[in-house]
Design a protein around this motif. Sequence first.
Motif, PDB file in Angstrom:
ATOM      1  N   LYS A   1       0.727  -1.366   0.101  1.00 11.22           N
ATOM      2  CA  LYS A   1       0.055  -0.083  -0.032  1.00 11.22           C
ATOM      3  C   LYS A   1       0.853   1.217   0.107  1.00 11.22           C
ATOM      4  CE  LYS A   1      -3.883  -2.136   2.532  1.00 11.22           C
ATOM      5  NZ  LYS A   1      -4.691  -2.133   3.854  1.00 11.22           N
ATOM      6  N   SER A   2       2.030   1.257   0.351  1.00  8.77           N
ATOM      7  CA  SER A   2       2.782   2.349   0.474  1.00  8.77           C
ATOM      8  C   SER A   2       3.306   2.903  -0.886  1.00  8.77           C
ATOM      9  CB  SER A   2       4.099   2.145   1.327  1.00  8.77           C
ATOM     10  OG  SER A   2       4.939   1.121   0.774  1.00  8.77           O
TER      11      SER A   2
ATOM     12  N   GLN B   1       1.583   3.467  -3.202  1.00  9.95           N
ATOM     13  CA  GLN B   1       0.619   4.247  -3.573  1.00  9.95           C
ATOM     14  C   GLN B   1       0.606   5.959  -2.912  1.00  9.95           C
ATOM     15  OE1 GLN B   1      -3.118   2.268  -3.213  1.00  9.95           O
ATOM     16  NE2 GLN B   1      -2.594   0.475  -4.609  1.00  9.95           N
ATOM     17  N   CYS B   2       1.449   6.037  -2.056  1.00 13.32           N
ATOM     18  CA  CYS B   2       1.594   7.124  -1.292  1.00 13.32           C
ATOM     19  C   CYS B   2       2.443   8.159  -1.967  1.00 13.32           C
ATOM     20  CB  CYS B   2       2.084   6.729   0.197  1.00 13.32           C
ATOM     21  SG  CYS B   2       0.768   5.711   1.063  1.00 13.32           S
ATOM     22  N   ASN B   3       2.038   9.293  -1.963  1.00 13.12           N
ATOM     23  CA  ASN B   3       2.869  10.617  -2.192  1.00 13.12           C
ATOM     24  C   ASN B   3       3.102  11.426  -0.813  1.00 13.12           C
ATOM     25  OD1 ASN B   3       2.462  10.115  -4.875  1.00 13.12           O
ATOM     26  ND2 ASN B   3       0.646  11.111  -4.969  1.00 13.12           N
TER      27      ASN B   3
ATOM     28  N   ILE C   1       2.035  12.673   4.249  1.00 16.98           N
ATOM     29  CA  ILE C   1       1.803  11.462   3.397  1.00 16.98           C
ATOM     30  C   ILE C   1       0.162  11.618   2.648  1.00 16.98           C
ATOM     31  CG2 ILE C   1       1.808   9.014   3.044  1.00 16.98           C
ATOM     32  CD1 ILE C   1       4.520  10.100   3.904  1.00 16.98           C
ATOM     33  N   LYS C   2       0.148  11.742   1.435  1.00 18.86           N
ATOM     34  CA  LYS C   2      -0.986  11.686   0.859  1.00 18.86           C
ATOM     35  C   LYS C   2      -1.396  10.492   0.164  1.00 18.86           C
ATOM     36  CE  LYS C   2      -3.961  14.579  -2.061  1.00 18.86           C
ATOM     37  NZ  LYS C   2      -3.914  15.785  -3.133  1.00 18.86           N
ATOM     38  N   HIS C   3      -2.581   9.938   0.620  1.00 20.08           N
ATOM     39  CA  HIS C   3      -3.064   8.455   0.049  1.00 20.08           C
ATOM     40  C   HIS C   3      -4.309   8.363  -0.251  1.00 20.08           C
ATOM     41  CE1 HIS C   3      -3.187   4.025   0.936  1.00 20.08           C
ATOM     42  NE2 HIS C   3      -3.144   3.981  -0.669  1.00 20.08           N
ATOM     43  N   HIS C   4      -4.817   8.282  -1.482  1.00 21.14           N
ATOM     44  CA  HIS C   4      -6.316   8.330  -1.954  1.00 21.14           C
ATOM     45  C   HIS C   4      -6.993   9.475  -1.523  1.00 21.14           C
ATOM     46  CE1 HIS C   4      -5.870   4.474  -3.381  1.00 21.14           C
ATOM     47  NE2 HIS C   4      -5.713   3.746  -2.073  1.00 21.14           N
TER      48      HIS C   4
ATOM     49  N   THR D   1      -4.497  13.201   3.483  1.00 23.15           N
ATOM     50  CA  THR D   1      -3.414  13.605   3.795  1.00 23.15           C
ATOM     51  C   THR D   1      -2.977  13.396   5.417  1.00 23.15           C
ATOM     52  OG1 THR D   1      -3.203  15.451   2.435  1.00 23.15           O
ATOM     53  CG2 THR D   1      -1.570  15.458   4.012  1.00 23.15           C
TER      54      THR D   1
ATOM     55  N   HIS E   1       1.746   4.884   5.562  1.00 22.17           N
ATOM     56  CA  HIS E   1       2.404   5.813   5.402  1.00 22.17           C
ATOM     57  C   HIS E   1       3.567   5.866   6.119  1.00 22.17           C
ATOM     58  CE1 HIS E   1      -2.134   6.309   5.244  1.00 22.17           C
ATOM     59  NE2 HIS E   1      -1.766   7.089   4.579  1.00 22.17           N
TER      60      HIS E   1
END
Length: 291
Positions: free
Chosen positions: A97-98, A100-102, A113-116, A119, A143
Amino acid sequence: MRKLGQEGLDSILWYKLNTWCKNYFEEYSKCDVVDNNITESFNAWIVPARYKTIMTMLEEIRVKMMKRIGELGEFSNTWITDISPMSLKIFQENIQKSMQCNLTWNVETGFEIKHHGITHTVDIVNRRRSCRSWQLRGIPCPHGVAALHYKNLEPIHYVANCYSKETYLSTYAHFIQPMNNMKMFPTSNNQIVKPPKIRKLPGRPGKVRRKEADEGRKTRKLSKKAVVMTCRKCGTQGHNKRGCPARNQVGSSQSTKPCSKARSTGPSQSSEPSSQTHVLLFVTPKCMLYV
């Protein structure tokens, strides 16, 4: 939960939130499980021994526990890492899952950490995250894994110590020692305590735990809970065709038809031909009526 219109909230909110709601759990336990089935599992595990005499029951439980502790102690030899298999499975899922994180770094210890589209903030030094997943489980969340990879750190080293092999072995470090047979036990001089008289209860004794009304059943059939019975004869809900009032009325009306007049008003038994026309009105199991 009240805004969603959940039913039965009064009985749930009567308990303290820190005992059943994950958001209010303490962080020192490193466990986010909200149920406790250890008692039920243990009772199901000793079912064959529960219906024996006290000494025999205790001996069987002691032998089962002695074997169980030894098997669990040997289980650690099958681990491929220094953390338990279940925690390793969760850790590997968080790694996937990590990806897909920005993230954005503040050039110190904090990350965004921004995810889907959501933040969260992560502090890798204090091992804290705004959603408290890392604190409750003790396993780096997606994250946290992304932040640790950004700093070229190994996330598996940040897993809580309670999941390590060393802690696991210390849990099963104390073994139950073997004993001689019960016939070789020393004789006691104390007064013998006799068991109470056995009183046979009516009905067959139950050996299966009684389940709650809302607890799931292990069956492949669909549940008929909240299904309204519909009559196939009259189409009315609340009864079936066996108890249909219309069916009972038809049966009673047919059984109360008089038959004596039908026999007397039938066709003439004389040999002379008759010019009258007889019309069959109805037929019952006992008589026929002609006009």
